[in-house]
Design a protein around this motif. Structure first.
Motif, PDB file in Angstrom:
ATOM      1  N   PRO A 382     -45.226  24.549 -18.408  1.00 49.47           N
ATOM      2  CA  PRO A 382     -44.260  23.763 -19.181  1.00 49.47           C
ATOM      3  C   PRO A 382     -44.208  24.144 -20.667  1.00 49.47           C
ATOM      4  CG  PRO A 382     -45.519  22.335 -17.735  1.00 49.47           C
ATOM      5  CD  PRO A 382     -46.173  23.689 -17.674  1.00 49.47           C
ATOM      6  N   LEU A 383     -45.337  24.596 -21.229  1.00 52.23           N
ATOM      7  CA  LEU A 383     -45.358  24.973 -22.630  1.00 52.23           C
ATOM      8  C   LEU A 383     -44.429  26.159 -22.896  1.00 52.23           C
ATOM      9  CD1 LEU A 383     -46.523  24.611 -25.474  1.00 52.23           C
ATOM     10  CD2 LEU A 383     -48.401  26.136 -24.825  1.00 52.23           C
ATOM     11  N   ASN A 384     -44.260  26.988 -21.892  1.00 47.09           N
ATOM     12  CA  ASN A 384     -43.343  28.116 -21.989  1.00 47.09           C
ATOM     13  C   ASN A 384     -41.954  27.769 -21.462  1.00 47.09           C
ATOM     14  OD1 ASN A 384     -45.501  29.543 -22.961  1.00 47.09           O
ATOM     15  ND2 ASN A 384     -45.665  30.934 -21.225  1.00 47.09           N
ATOM     16  N   ALA A 385     -41.932  27.096 -20.308  1.00 38.64           N
ATOM     17  CA  ALA A 385     -40.676  26.871 -19.602  1.00 38.64           C
ATOM     18  C   ALA A 385     -39.703  25.977 -20.372  1.00 38.64           C
ATOM     19  CB  ALA A 385     -40.961  26.262 -18.228  1.00 38.64           C
ATOM     20  N   ILE A 386     -40.216  24.899 -20.968  1.00 38.94           N
ATOM     21  CA  ILE A 386     -39.318  23.945 -21.631  1.00 38.94           C
ATOM     22  C   ILE A 386     -38.667  24.547 -22.881  1.00 38.94           C
ATOM     23  CG2 ILE A 386     -39.199  21.708 -22.807  1.00 38.94           C
ATOM     24  CD1 ILE A 386     -41.376  20.738 -20.849  1.00 38.94           C
ATOM     25  N   ALA A 411     -39.371  23.131 -30.226  1.00 36.96           N
ATOM     26  CA  ALA A 411     -39.995  22.598 -29.008  1.00 36.96           C
ATOM     27  C   ALA A 411     -41.368  23.217 -28.783  1.00 36.96           C
ATOM     28  CB  ALA A 411     -39.099  22.848 -27.799  1.00 36.96           C
ATOM     29  N   HIS A 412     -41.488  24.519 -29.012  1.00 39.20           N
ATOM     30  CA  HIS A 412     -42.775  25.193 -28.824  1.00 39.20           C
ATOM     31  C   HIS A 412     -43.827  24.631 -29.775  1.00 39.20           C
ATOM     32  CE1 HIS A 412     -45.604  28.452 -27.954  1.00 39.20           C
ATOM     33  NE2 HIS A 412     -45.796  28.544 -29.255  1.00 39.20           N
ATOM     34  N   ILE A 417     -48.586  20.976 -30.557  1.00 37.27           N
ATOM     35  CA  ILE A 417     -49.250  19.860 -31.250  1.00 37.27           C
ATOM     36  C   ILE A 417     -49.667  18.811 -30.231  1.00 37.27           C
ATOM     37  CG2 ILE A 417     -48.883  17.952 -32.857  1.00 37.27           C
ATOM     38  CD1 ILE A 417     -47.032  19.809 -34.450  1.00 37.27           C
ATOM     39  N   ILE A 418     -48.784  18.481 -29.291  1.00 35.87           N
ATOM     40  CA  ILE A 418     -49.092  17.468 -28.270  1.00 35.87           C
ATOM     41  C   ILE A 418     -50.258  17.914 -27.405  1.00 35.87           C
ATOM     42  CG2 ILE A 418     -48.205  16.308 -26.210  1.00 35.87           C
ATOM     43  CD1 ILE A 418     -45.447  16.327 -27.522  1.00 35.87           C
ATOM     44  N   ARG A 419     -50.271  19.193 -27.028  1.00 38.14           N
ATOM     45  CA  ARG A 419     -51.357  19.709 -26.189  1.00 38.14           C
ATOM     46  C   ARG A 419     -52.659  19.857 -26.974  1.00 38.14           C
ATOM     47  NH1 ARG A 419     -50.667  25.122 -22.525  1.00 38.14           N
ATOM     48  NH2 ARG A 419     -49.562  23.687 -21.144  1.00 38.14           N
ATOM     49  N   GLY A 420     -52.546  19.919 -28.305  1.00 34.37           N
ATOM     50  CA  GLY A 420     -53.739  20.067 -29.133  1.00 34.37           C
ATOM     51  C   GLY A 420     -54.246  21.477 -29.209  1.00 34.37           C
ATOM     52  N   THR A 421     -53.348  22.450 -29.112  1.00 36.97           N
ATOM     53  CA  THR A 421     -53.767  23.851 -29.122  1.00 36.97           C
ATOM     54  C   THR A 421     -53.313  24.578 -30.391  1.00 36.97           C
ATOM     55  OG1 THR A 421     -51.767  24.429 -27.861  1.00 36.97           O
ATOM     56  CG2 THR A 421     -53.800  24.029 -26.610  1.00 36.97           C
ATOM     57  N   VAL A 422     -52.913  23.824 -31.423  1.00 39.17           N
ATOM     58  CA  VAL A 422     -52.496  24.438 -32.679  1.00 39.17           C
ATOM     59  C   VAL A 422     -53.716  24.993 -33.407  1.00 39.17           C
ATOM     60  CG1 VAL A 422     -51.437  24.044 -34.932  1.00 39.17           C
ATOM     61  CG2 VAL A 422     -50.514  22.911 -32.906  1.00 39.17           C
TER      62      VAL A 422
END
Length: 446
Positions: A382-386, A411-412, A417-422
């Motif tokens: 989803p991080l890529n697809a959306i 969106a990316h 940020i939501i996933r916490g991978t920044v």
């Protein structure tokens, strides 16, 4: 004696033996590349003509820009990479910048000119690497796919195959109408020739469709007379005063236009470089493209010169891969392609007799071929697809490459940020996202 001297000079200039090729092979490869991309001489004037630009002058400018850029690319970087005004960016120039935003084509040319200067600055300072590394690779593929749909949609609209509908926004047109029927014939010709790998399939298809239109009376042969003066109507016609807002009409909108010209050209060029040089076996053991700075410098210089001549952004053409497939391995391939464009310049103004129904099939086919990079996207993530979907969808549905870029990058960043991978490495990405959010707020308040 003269021939041997000439061969010796070509050998020294292009290192033919070192790359396992010869003059004959390079010439044939250059001709092949020219035939596969010569359709731009017919398509570009029609697209920019919709913006009110004089068709004869744009046709000549298209040939001149392609010749200058390809020859410069061949001599400066010794790479079999041909260049011409880019598909997608010419549509953005005409349909979005001029027709939707109401900016005169002279000011739009000024935006192209400034984007070329900025690209030169980014190349010389190395900032372009920062930009490239901050954007995830899958968004490059999404932008290419979105532009493909954009171009294809324009082709379907020009053909009358897709028409406006007040209830459903778009609908199927009358396929029995002369324009639609002629375009479907052209689509069949181009597709049929393409599956048999006929060189110059698009150019042949455009010419065959035009002839069919003349024979059946769908198209009238009434080319406007032209002269050397007519061919120079777009030369130095750019309006820099309009770009900088000294006439007080356009404001911050031109900054967005410049950014889109710069951004799309930058990433389209990188994608084409990787594809062509990889197929030619020119990528080094470390995965780097040889003479990358020279290639990017040529791209930026060509855009500046093209805007002065009177055409939209000049960029590398993926059709160069056809020349590579034919054996081209050096810059001599690009030089041959450029010389052929130069020779074509004085007959190019006759492009004004080519109807939209004849160039529309080429747009449809080119749009379809540009969807290939979408396979590089991890659609199960989803991080890529959306973000990818938003990019691909928003470009044709809003008739704006800028909107697609804005939705995809924003969106990316938000999803990271939501996933916490920044990470700290994402700081420039976050800045771009904030700028796009500010853009949406500004557009809503306008």
């Amino acid at each position: 004696m003269t021939t041997r001297s000439s061969d010796s000079w070509l050998e020294r200039q292009f290192t033919l033996t070192e790359r396992g090729t010869n003059v004959r092979t390079e010439v044939l490869a250059g001709v092949t590349t020219f035939l596969t991309m010569a359709y731009i001489v017919l398509v570009n004037p029609n697209i920019l003509g919709a913006a009110g630009m004089p068709v004869a002058a744009v046709a000549a400018a298209t040939c001149f820009a392609a010749a200058f850029a390809s020859i410069l690319m061949g001599f400066s970087s010794n790479t079999p990479l041909a260049m011409a005004p880019g598909m997608g960016l010419n549509a953005y120039f005409s349909f979005t910048v001029v027709q939707q935003m109401g900016i005169p084509w002279q000011t739009a040319l000024g935006c192209v000119f400034i984007s070329g200067l900025v690209f030169l600055a980014l190349t010389m300072t190395g900032v372009r690497q920062l930009v490239v590394h901050s954007i995830p690779g899958y968004l490059f593929a999404a932008v290419a796919g979105g532009i493909g749909l954009f171009i294809g949609f324009i082709g379907l609209k020009d053909a009358g195959i897709v028409v406006a509908n007040p209830a459903t926004l778009v609908a199927l047109g009358d396929l029995k109408a002369p324009g639609a029927a002629l375009a479907l014939f052209g689509l069949l010709v181009i597709a049929g020739l393409s599956i048999w790998n006929v060189k110059g399939a698009m150019l042949i298809g455009i010419l065959a469709t035009t002839i069919a239109g003349w024979i059946f009376g769908f198209v009238s042969i009434s080319p406007e007379p032209y002269s050397l003066a007519a061919m120079t109507e777009t030369v130095f016609a750019l309006d820099l005063a309009g770009v900088f807002g000294t006439n007080g009409q356009h404001g911050l909108g031109v900054l967005e236009i410049i950014f889109v010209f710069l951004f799309v050209d930058l990433f389209d060029n990188i994608g084409t470089l990787v594809a062509v040089t990889k197929r030619a076996g020119l990528i080094g053991p470390d995965g780097r493209i040889p003479r990358l700075n020279r290639i990017l410098f040529t791209d930026a210089t060509a855009t500046v010169v093209g805007s002065l001549a009177g055409t939209s952004t000049v960029t590398s053409y993926v059709e160069s891969a056809a020349g590579v497939q034919a054996g081209g391995r050096t810059g001599l391939t690009a030089v041959v392609t450029g010389v052929l464009f130069l020779l074509m310049m004085f007959v190019a103004p006759y492009a004004q007799v080519i109807p939209l129904a004849a160039t529309a099939p080429a747009l449809i086919v080119v749009g379809g071929l540009m969807l290939l990079p979408l396979i590089e996207i991890e659609w199960d993530d989803p991080l890529n697809a959306i973000p990818a979907f938003l990019t691909v969808a928003m470009i044709p549905l809003t008739f704006s490459i800028a909107n697609g870029l804005a939705f995809g990058i924003t969106a990316h960043a938000v999803l990271k940020i939501i996933r916490g991978t920044v990470t700290k490495a994402d700081w420039f990405l976050l800045i771009l996202a904030l700028l796009f959010i500010a853009r949406f707020v500004w557009m809503g308040a306008a």
